[in-house]
Design a protein around this motif. Structure first.
Motif, short mmCIF file in Angstrom:
data_model
loop_
_atom_site.label_atom_id
_atom_site.label_comp_id
_atom_site.label_asym_id
_atom_site.label_seq_id
_atom_site.Cartn_x
_atom_site.Cartn_y
_atom_site.Cartn_z
N VAL A 258 26.50 14.20 -10.13
CA VAL A 258 26.13 12.84 -10.54
C VAL A 258 24.84 12.86 -11.35
O VAL A 258 24.82 12.44 -12.52
N PRO A 259 23.71 13.35 -10.80
CA PRO A 259 22.50 13.41 -11.64
C PRO A 259 22.60 14.47 -12.72
O PRO A 259 22.00 14.33 -13.79
N TYR A 260 23.37 15.53 -12.47
CA TYR A 260 23.52 16.60 -13.44
C TYR A 260 24.12 16.06 -14.74
O TYR A 260 23.71 16.43 -15.84
N PHE B 176 19.11 16.35 -5.73
CA PHE B 176 17.91 16.72 -6.48
C PHE B 176 18.07 18.07 -7.17
O PHE B 176 17.45 18.32 -8.21
N LEU B 177 18.92 18.92 -6.63
CA LEU B 177 19.23 20.17 -7.31
C LEU B 177 19.90 19.87 -8.65
O LEU B 177 19.55 20.44 -9.69
N GLY B 178 20.87 18.95 -8.64
CA GLY B 178 21.53 18.53 -9.87
C GLY B 178 20.58 17.85 -10.83
O GLY B 178 20.66 18.03 -12.05
N PHE B 179 19.64 17.08 -10.30
CA PHE B 179 18.67 16.34 -11.11
C PHE B 179 17.81 17.31 -11.92
O PHE B 179 17.59 17.12 -13.13
N CYS C 164 27.14 16.55 -21.26
CA CYS C 164 27.13 15.51 -20.21
C CYS C 164 28.55 15.02 -19.92
O CYS C 164 28.98 14.98 -18.76
N ILE C 165 29.29 14.67 -20.97
CA ILE C 165 30.66 14.19 -20.78
C ILE C 165 31.56 15.32 -20.27
O ILE C 165 32.35 15.15 -19.34
N GLY C 166 31.42 16.50 -20.89
CA GLY C 166 32.25 17.63 -20.48
C GLY C 166 32.04 18.05 -19.05
O GLY C 166 32.98 18.45 -18.36
N ASN C 167 30.80 17.91 -18.58
CA ASN C 167 30.50 18.33 -17.20
C ASN C 167 31.04 17.36 -16.16
O ASN C 167 30.99 17.67 -14.97
N CYS C 168 31.55 16.22 -16.60
CA CYS C 168 32.27 15.36 -15.64
C CYS C 168 33.47 16.12 -15.07
O CYS C 168 33.96 15.80 -13.98
N GLY C 169 33.90 17.15 -15.83
CA GLY C 169 34.95 18.02 -15.31
C GLY C 169 34.54 18.71 -14.04
O GLY C 169 35.39 19.09 -13.22
#
Length: 512
Positions: free
Chosen positions: A113-115, A165-168, A428-433
């Motif tokens: 999510v934050p990533y 927070f790791l993803g952030f 960002c969009i691709g990582n929704c995968g």
């Protein structure tokens, strides 16, 4: 006034007059014309022209030894830190924290999510730093601290908070690394360099399990379970590496001049960047002299059709990759095959300056691999060899996609501001995968995993379709723009209009 100084001033004046009065480029020596069209002075154009190809290769190899190993190690660490939750699960994470049902899948998803949301803002911040190593170092130290704290969580909520927070903090690293490669290398040298550090992802899959198993033997030491030591030790290693980044990560040719680059080598890199990617535009400032945010650049990124197609190509890697990384205990050989395929395909793509065939070829391997797994995994006992072959084939298909996709994207975005925002938005969009990949492999569906294998197959096919569509559109636009000469286009549009168009300018040639 000395004669040499007077001649130099006359040369610069002649270039300025050529721009102002639109003197034809043919008025200058032929070997300088293409360089001067890119915005170089006659002196700089001559300097660049006089450096032989062998010397140019030597300069880029000096950059290779400084930048690529550092990015590879950092990318390895980032993948270890995000994926070691799978090893912790094997060592008893779920039992200790009282997790059940889809809790593990939720913990995986929370990271993304934050990533996903923070990648574009992070690259916008990175572009403002004079020394990217400072910003990257801060990010890595912060996520290392979070990883260390993950080793002392006491419940599922605490695990989700640390994963968030790791993803952030990890969000800024990968798009930042791609942006750095684009700042140091010309378009025909980007993909192989990206593949060099991206192969660290394959390395993380190859030995992360062995590393975690070795650390888990500390079970009971200091009153901590083995899975906690995985987070504690790997987190501390990340913090130390983050501190080293402040001194070891190359920032820019200007900063390296007189240190590990000579002044002439640094000058060459700066001028070659202008020649291949365009001169940097002056930053807009307000009345107080502060840099203003360029909303026009963000709008152009959000409206750019190629970014959305590239994002689907990116997702054709992300969905199958995260599913395999989080749910399948693969050994070193499949990952080694993946690393080799990424390096070989990237080397050929740079050599021929053609991305599409090597991306589509990799996606074809994915389609074949997941077709086999989808149809044969249910009877795994009688199809072990075939399914293991399919896993190798899947890795061969997964790993060449990202270097190709990232190089293709960054080479087709004009201007440093749009490149920084555009590559981050695409990722960002691709990582929704990754969010999808966290949920499609359900424990209750093993060993067939119809949802996981079927979804991965669908994304591979969709990515292939988008890559072919991009190739067709880029080729068609280039062919249409080539119907008029540069002089004819300049007669239609002013210099300011062409500059404002960026990669939509008829003088911009898309890289296939």
């Amino acid at each position: 006034m000395a004669a040499d100084e007077k001649n130099s001033m006359d040369e610069r004046k002649s270039v300025e007059e050529a721009v102002i009065e639109k003197v034809p480029w043919t008025a200058f020596p032929e070997h300088l014309q293409s360089h001067m069209r890119a915005g170089l002075s006659q002196e700089d154009a001559q300097f660049l022209h006089d450096i032989p190809k062998k010397e140019q290769d030597k300069i880029f190899h000096k950059v290779d030894w400084r930048l690529c190993p550092m990015l590879a190690v950092l990318y390895l660490i980032s993948h270890l830190d995000r994926a070691n939750i799978g090893n912790a699960k094997i060592e008893g994470l779920e039992k200790t924290l009282g997790m059940s049902g889809t809790d593990y899948n939720v913990a995986l998803m929370v990271f993304f999510v934050p990533y996903v949301l923070c990648e574009v803002p992070s690259n916008m911040i990175l572009a403002k730093f004079k020394r990217p190593s400072w910003y990257m170092g801060i990010l890595i130290v912060c996520w290392g601290i979070v990883m260390t704290l993950m080793g002392v969580v006491q419940n599922f909520g605490g695990l989700c908070a640390t994963r968030f927070f790791l993803g952030f903090f990890e969000a800024g690293f990968f798009p930042g690394a791609i942006y750095l490669v684009g700042q140091w290398y010309p378009p025909d040298r980007t993909q192989f360099r990206m593949a060099l550090f991206y192969c660290a992802s394959a390395a993380s899959g190859a030995f992360s399990g062995l590393l975690a198993a070795a650390i888990a033997k500390m079970d009971g030491t200091g009153g901590y379970e083995g899975w906690r030591w995985i987070f504690l030790l790997e987190g501390l290693a990340t913090v130390l590496m983050g501190v080293a980044v402040f001194w070891l990560l190359p920032d820019s040719p200007d900063h390296a001049a007189g240190r590990w680059l000579t002044h002439d080598e640094a000058r060459f890199l700066k001028l070659y960047h202008i020649l291949t990617r365009g001169a940097p535009k002056p930053k807009k400032t307000n009345a107080e002299g502060k840099t203003k945010f360029q909303w026009s650049v963000l709008r152009s990124v959000l409206k750019d059709w190629q970014i959305y197609l590239q994002a689907v190509v990116f997702a054709s890697n992300a969905v199958p990759n995260y599913g395999l990384k989080f749910t399948m205990l693969l050994t070193a050989p499949p990952y080694a095959c993946g690393a080799i395929s990424a390096l070989l395909s990237s080397l050929l793509a740079d050599r021929f300056t053609w991305r599409m065939p090597f991306i589509v070829g990799a996606q074809a391997f994915l389609v074949i691999a997941y077709s086999i797994l989808f149809s044969k995994a249910e009877d795994i006992t009688n199809n072990v060899a075939l399914c293991y072959f399919a896993v190798h084939l899947a890795c061969v298909g997964i790993y060449p996609i990202l270097p190709g996709c990232n190089a293709w994207t960054i080479n087709n975005l004009a201007g440093p501001a749009k490149r920084a925002m555009g590559i981050a938005f695409m990722i960002c969009i691709g990582n929704c995968g990754g969010i999808i990949g966290s949920f499609i492999y359900q424990e209750k569906e093993k060993p067939k995993y119809p949802t996981g294998f079927g979804t991965s197959l669908a994304f591979a096919a969709a990515g292939m379709t988008c890559a072919l569509t991009l190739e067709f559109l880029f080729y068609t636009i280039n062919k249409r723009n080539a119907q008029k000469t540069e002089e004819e286009w300049r007669a239609i549009y002013t210099e300011a209009q062409l500059e404002k168009m960026g990669d939509r300018s008829p003088l911009f040639k898309y890289h296939l």
